[in-house]
Scaffold this active site. Sequence first.
Site, PDB file in Angstrom:
ATOM      1  CE  LYS A 225      -2.953  -3.357   0.943  1.00 32.01           C
ATOM      2  NZ  LYS A 225      -3.718  -4.092  -0.043  1.00 32.01           N
TER       3      LYS A 225
HETATM    4  C1  LIG Z   1      -4.430  -5.438   0.904  1.00 30.55           C
HETATM    5  C2  LIG Z   1      -5.892  -5.573   1.018  1.00 30.55           C
HETATM    6  C3  LIG Z   1      -6.488  -6.188   2.125  1.00 30.55           C
HETATM    7  C4  LIG Z   1      -5.697  -6.872   3.206  1.00 30.55           C
HETATM    8  O1  LIG Z   1      -4.877  -5.995   3.911  1.00 30.55           O
HETATM    9  P1  LIG Z   1      -3.881  -6.624   5.023  1.00 30.55           P
HETATM   10  O2  LIG Z   1      -3.402  -5.409   5.773  1.00 30.55           O
HETATM   11  O3  LIG Z   1      -2.780  -7.293   4.257  1.00 30.55           O
HETATM   12  O4  LIG Z   1      -4.654  -7.556   5.846  1.00 30.55           O
HETATM   13  C5  LIG Z   1      -7.867  -6.227   2.198  1.00 30.55           C
HETATM   14  N1  LIG Z   1      -8.626  -5.693   1.226  1.00 30.55           N
HETATM   15  C6  LIG Z   1      -8.091  -5.116   0.131  1.00 30.55           C
HETATM   16  C7  LIG Z   1      -8.988  -4.527  -0.895  1.00 30.55           C
HETATM   17  C8  LIG Z   1      -6.702  -5.058  -0.022  1.00 30.55           C
HETATM   18  O5  LIG Z   1      -6.184  -4.509  -1.117  1.00 30.55           O
END
Ligand SMILES: *Cc1c(COP(=O)(O)O)cnc(C)c1O
Length: 382
Positions: A184
């Site tokens: 992210k």
């Molecule tokens: C990355 C992501 C997640 C999961 O996030 P984590 O912090 O790795 O648990 C959930 N939903 C979406 C849409 C994502 O892109």
Amino acid sequence: MTKEKRTIHIALPCTGEEEWQACKEPLMTGWLTSGPKVRQFEGDFAKMHNVDHACAVTSCTTAIHMALAALGVGPGDEVLVPAFTWVSTANAVLYCGATPVFVDVDPETFNMNPTDIAHRITARTKAIIPVHLFGLCADMDAIKAAAPGLKIVEDGACAAGASYKGVFAGGLGDLGTFSFHPRKSVTTGEGGMVTTNDPELGAKLEILRNHGASISEEMRHHGAKPYLLPDFNVMGFNYRMTDLQGAVGVVQLKKLNAFIDERAKWAQYYKEQLAEIDWLRTPTEPKGYRHGWQSYPCFVDEDKAPMKRNDIMEILKNEGIATRPGTHAVHMLGFYAQKYNIKPEDFPGAQASNDFSMSIPLHNKMEKEDFDYVIAALKSIK
Ligand SMILES: *Cc1c(COP(=O)(O)O)cnc(C)c1O
């Protein structure tokens, strides 16, 4: 023309000296679990997203689980989730003992299709999880109109700093959730956040995150009777973020707007430079939206393309350029397809997004030469 071969990652975290230095204080003071740094990170995050409460947790997955738990979602309840998202949006519903019900997406935006919502609602439907996929907010007005009375948990995993009609992600539903995974825009290694403007939900989140304890460890340690354990009146979880992560988050968050602005600039450059490729649809930022540009998800039109998407991805890989499908269609994953006996074509928008989406590199360590290299490689595919 021979040109130097490059290696271009799909994403790279943008951390360095400042984040490294930030870890020092918790390590030296010995306050390592959720404490002053996490509190500061939460305060900064809430302010930046214009919400009243922000509660830091271990990931977006646990953030979604806790948000649903705070709403009281449990066995017998149904929760609407998009069929094209990261698998954990749906998994979190199952963690609560509830049933995820898929809604198709619009391959133009890769977000939940508001016209596919109404007929999926039953007497058991309790909540809906619109996903702001890749940092583009879901069409919240249309979703709210199609799902009156349902509780809304935003999956804003990719959408820190993104907004919709002047309102930031995290303040568009009853609760918002975010991820700080290295994929992210801003990261704490692993990590997540839950936001809300509801004081009651805000208080519940604090308790659920910390095993159900009625007061936090920091409050107990600094209170009058630190030797007494608090009462536990609900079943909670251990979803606490460490103060090392909180310290890194404080530094990263200061850079978020600059990261997004830089990504937006290169997204526009990609759009202009790639416009002549008739088989590649680049993502758009509709009027009134601020895209978070967590990634740059394109769509390969195989009717016009000289070859299949996967062959294009193979050529790019051999040029040193990483690409990925945007994400996966959850209803097509073995576990969900078998559990609910769903066919790929039951959700045609998600199926198309699964088969034809292609994210190309976009991150804050890329330079103009990297973008030009990707653009040249795409243009040479004939
Ligand atoms: C990355 C992501 C997640 C999961 O996030 P984590 O912090 O790795 O648990 C959930 N939903 C979406 C849409 C994502 O892109």
